[in-house]
Design an enzyme around this catalytic site. Structure first.
Site, PDB file in Angstrom:
ATOM      1  N   ASP A   1      -0.851   8.113  -7.371  1.00 29.70           N
ATOM      2  CA  ASP A   1       0.065   7.564  -7.031  1.00 29.70           C
ATOM      3  C   ASP A   1       0.926   7.630  -8.048  1.00 29.70           C
ATOM      4  O   ASP A   1       2.316   8.065  -7.314  1.00 29.70           O
ATOM      5  CB  ASP A   1       0.011   5.940  -7.195  1.00 29.70           C
ATOM      6  CG  ASP A   1      -0.808   5.098  -6.616  1.00 29.70           C
ATOM      7  OD1 ASP A   1      -1.496   5.700  -5.036  1.00 29.70           O
ATOM      8  OD2 ASP A   1      -1.027   3.732  -6.280  1.00 29.70           O
TER       9      ASP A   1
ATOM     10  N   GLY B   1       0.597  -1.246   0.635  1.00 33.08           N
ATOM     11  CA  GLY B   1      -0.254  -0.189  -0.331  1.00 33.08           C
ATOM     12  C   GLY B   1       1.337   1.472   0.011  1.00 33.08           C
ATOM     13  O   GLY B   1       0.319   2.717   0.007  1.00 33.08           O
TER      14      GLY B   1
HETATM   15  P1  ADP Z   1       2.026  -1.033  -3.779  1.00 34.83           P
HETATM   16  O1  ADP Z   1       2.005  -0.115  -4.932  1.00 34.83           O
HETATM   17  O2  ADP Z   1       0.968  -0.365  -2.996  1.00 34.83           O
HETATM   18  O3  ADP Z   1       2.853  -1.736  -3.516  1.00 34.83           O
HETATM   19  P2  ADP Z   1       0.700  -2.949  -5.848  1.00 34.83           P
HETATM   20  O4  ADP Z   1       0.154  -4.234  -6.096  1.00 34.83           O
HETATM   21  O5  ADP Z   1       0.427  -1.735  -7.006  1.00 34.83           O
HETATM   22  O6  ADP Z   1       0.881  -3.108  -4.987  1.00 34.83           O
HETATM   23  O7  ADP Z   1       2.293  -3.062  -7.033  1.00 34.83           O
HETATM   24  C1  ADP Z   1       3.453  -4.495  -6.131  1.00 34.83           C
HETATM   25  C2  ADP Z   1       3.701  -4.992  -8.014  1.00 34.83           C
HETATM   26  O8  ADP Z   1       4.629  -4.300  -8.281  1.00 34.83           O
HETATM   27  C3  ADP Z   1       4.540  -6.212  -7.406  1.00 34.83           C
HETATM   28  O9  ADP Z   1       3.638  -7.644  -7.523  1.00 34.83           O
HETATM   29  C4  ADP Z   1       5.695  -6.013  -8.758  1.00 34.83           C
HETATM   30  O10 ADP Z   1       4.612  -6.994  -9.481  1.00 34.83           O
HETATM   31  C5  ADP Z   1       5.232  -4.841  -9.237  1.00 34.83           C
HETATM   32  N1  ADP Z   1       6.866  -4.167  -8.180  1.00 34.83           N
HETATM   33  C6  ADP Z   1       6.449  -3.200  -7.426  1.00 34.83           C
HETATM   34  N2  ADP Z   1       8.278  -3.016  -7.270  1.00 34.83           N
HETATM   35  C7  ADP Z   1       9.116  -3.578  -7.708  1.00 34.83           C
HETATM   36  C8  ADP Z   1      10.474  -3.873  -8.127  1.00 34.83           C
HETATM   37  N3  ADP Z   1      10.975  -3.220  -7.162  1.00 34.83           N
HETATM   38  N4  ADP Z   1      10.733  -4.957  -8.773  1.00 34.83           N
HETATM   39  C9  ADP Z   1       9.579  -6.300  -9.614  1.00 34.83           C
HETATM   40  N5  ADP Z   1       8.885  -5.944  -9.122  1.00 34.83           N
HETATM   41  C10 ADP Z   1       7.972  -4.510  -8.111  1.00 34.83           C
HETATM   42 MG    MG Z   2       0.465   0.083  -7.012  1.00 37.14          MG
END
Ligand code: ADP
Ligand code: MG
Length: 414
Positions: free
Chosen positions: A173, A125
Site C-alpha cells: 500500500d 480496501g
Molecule cells: P483502508 O486503508 O483500506 O481504507 P484501513 O482500516 O487500513 O482501511 O484504514 C482506515 C483507517 O485509516 C480509518 O479508520 C482511519 O482511522 C484512518 N484514516 C484514513 N484516512 C483518513 C482520513 N482522511 N481522516 C482520518 N482518518 C483516516
Molecule cells: Mg489500510
C-alpha cells in the site's frame, strides 16, 4: 473540482490555523492481482488511483503536532518530544506514527498543524490509511525542510502503520502510494522491494466495489492465515534449502511435503504459489494489451482466494459473479479479505450502467448495499500546491496530478 477542493481546504486551514502552507497529496490504490503474496516475498500488481488524501501543513514555532481531519473526529495533538499511541485517537496514530518513524530514523521535525481531507472511502480496501500516511509524510518533511526518496518514505510509513498504529501490513500500500504513475500499474517484487511499470491499455476500465461488508478489526483470520503460510514455508524450507519463503516454492514442492502440512496449510501454500505465477502472467498480458487474458487470470485469482485461501465470503462471491454476468472481463476480491472490495476489469463497455446494474442486483440478492467507484491509474504522492507570501502578496499555486496548474493571488489584508 480539484480547484474547489483546494480552495475549500485552504479556507478551512485559514479558519482553524490562521494560515495555510503547502498542500500535499497521496493516492489510494487497488490491487489488480496478487493477494496474500506480499508477506511471503512474492509479487503484486497494484495501481495508484485517482482518489486521494490531501494534507495542508502549517509550520509552528514550537514542537507541537496538531492533527485535524475533515473526515473523522476528534482532532488530536501531541508533542514531537513524546509521541505516544496510547494518548491518541485511533485515526491520529497513522499520521503521528509517521512523525514518530521519522524522528526514530533521526530526522528532526518542526512543529506543524496538519489538516487532512480525502476522497477515498475509509476502511473499504482502497488503502486510505497508506494515502493518509504518505500525504502526511510529505507534509512533515517539507514543513521541516527536507524530502526523502519515495522508497524510503514507503518504508517509513509502513513502519509507522506496523509499529505505531499496530496494523501488521505489508509494503504494497505504502509503496504504490509513493511510486504510482498515471496510466500504469506497478509490478512490485516484495522481496527486493523494487518495481517495474506496466502500462495499462487505455481501453481498460476499472471499477472497484466496496462490498459493504467490513472486516472487524479484531478478526483473527488474517493473522491466522499469515501463520499458516509461515508454517508451510518453514516445512518447505526444511526439505528444500533453496526455499526461503513461499516465493521460492513450486506447486510440486508443496505436493512433496503435503504429508507434513495440515489440509489448510496445503491450500494456503497452493494459493500463494499459484498466485505469484498469475501475477507475473497478468503483468505480461497487460503489457501486451491482452485484457481478455488479464480478466481470466483475475477470475482464477478469485477462485484460488475463495477455495484455497478461504478469504472470501459468500456475498462477495456473488458480487464477483455479478460483475462477470454483466460483462466484466474479470473480477476478484481484492485486499486483505473477509469483507472489503472487489475489482472488476472492463473493456469497451460504458462504466455507469455496468456499475448500477451490479449494485442493484447485489442488493436484490444479498440485501447489502455496495458502492461502485470507477478508478483510473494515477500519479503517486507529491506536492499539490504551495502557498507563498512575499511583501503582503499571497500566491497560491495548485498543481493538479494531471499536470495542469492554477495560480491565485491576493493581498494579505484582503
Ligand atoms: P483502508 O486503508 O483500506 O481504507 P484501513 O482500516 O487500513 O482501511 O484504514 C482506515 C483507517 O485509516 C480509518 O479508520 C482511519 O482511522 C484512518 N484514516 C484514513 N484516512 C483518513 C482520513 N482522511 N481522516 C482520518 N482518518 C483516516
Ligand atoms: Mg489500510
Amino acid at each position: 473540482m480539484d480547484e474547489q477542493r483546494f480552495a475549500h481546504l485552504i479556507a478551512e486551514a485559514h479558519r482553524r490555523f490562521g494560515q495555510a502552507g503547502g498542500v500535499y497529496r497521496a493516492p489510494g490504490r487497488v490491487n489488480l492481482i496478487g493477494d496474500h503474496t506480499d508477506y511471503q516475498e512474492g509479487f503484486v500488481l497494484p495501481l495508484a488511483v485517482d482518489r486521494d488524501t490531501w494534507c495542508v501543513a502549517r509550520q509552528r514555532p514550537d514542537r507541537l503536532l496538531r492533527l485535524v481531519s475533515l473526515d473523522l473526529e476528534p482532532e488530536a495533538s501531541c508533542s514531537l518530544d513524546h509521541i505516544d499511541p496510547a494518548a491518541l485517537p485511533g485515526w491520529a496514530r497513522y499520521p503521528a506514527g509517521v512523525a514518530w518513524a521519522l524522528e526514530q530514523a533521526g530526522y528532526r521535525l518542526s512543529g506543524l498543524d496538519l489538516l487532512i481531507q480525502t476522497t477515498l472511502p475509509l476502511g473499504a480496501g482502497l488503502s486510505s490509511s497508506a494515502a493518509l500516511e504518505l500525504a502526511c509524510a510529505f507534509a512533515l518533511e517539507w514543513g521541516s525542510g527536507f524530502t526523502l526518496p519515495p522508497r524510503e518514505n514507503a518504508l517509513l510509513c509502513q513502519r509507522a502503520e506496523q509499529q505505531f498504529a499496530g496494523v501488521p501490513c505489508g509494503i504494497m500500500d505504502q509503496y504504490v502510494a509513493a511510486h504510482g504513475v498515471a496510466g500504469a500499474a506497478l509490478l512490485i517484487d516484495c522481496r527486493t522491494i523494487e518495481h517495474q511499470l506496466v502500462p495499462i491499455p487505455t481501453a481498460a476500465t476499472l471499477v472497484v466495489f466496496d462490498s459493504g461488508l467490513r472486516r472487524q478489526l479484531a478478526d483473527s483470520r488474517y493473522p491466522e492465515r499469515r501463520r499458516e503460510t509461515e508454517r508451510a514455508a518453514a516445512v518447505l524450507r526444511a526439505q528444500f534449502p533453496e526455499v526461503r519463503t513461499l516465493r521460492d516454492a513450486t506447486l510440486e514442492m508443496v505436493a512433496a511435503v503435503a504429508a507434513q502440512l495440515s489440509p489448510a496449510e496445503q491450500r494456503r501454500a497452493r494459493h500463494v504459489v499459484s498466485e505469484n505465477a498469475r501475477v507475473l502472467a497478468a503483468a505480461t498480458a497487460l503489457a501486451a494489451g491482452d485484457l481478455t487474458r488479464v480478466g481470466i487470470l483475475m477470475n482464477e485469482s478469485h477462485e484460488s482466494l475463495r477455495r484455497d485461501f478461504e478469504s472470501s465470503l459468500p456475498p462477495i462471491d456473488r458480487l464477483v459473479a455479478l460483475c462477470r454476468e454483466h460483462g466484466a472481463l474479470g473480477a476478484r476480491i481484492t485486499g486483505g479479505g473477509f469483507g472489503g472490495a472487489v475489482v472488476a476489469l472492463l473493456a469497451g463497455q460504458p462504466t455507469q450502467p455496468f456499475a448500477e446494474q451490479v449494485v442493484a442486483a447485489y442488493q436484490q440478492e444479498t440485501g447489502l448495499v455496495a458502492t461502485a467507484l470507477p478508478v483510473r491509474p494515477a500519479a503517486g504522492a507529491g506536492p499539490v500546491a504551495r502557498e507563498e507570501r512575499r511583501h503582503g502578496l499571497v500566491t497560491r499555486t495548485l498543481r493538479l496530478p494531471d499536470g495542469r496548474s492554477w495560480t491565485a493571488y491576493r493581498f494579505e489584508d484582503d
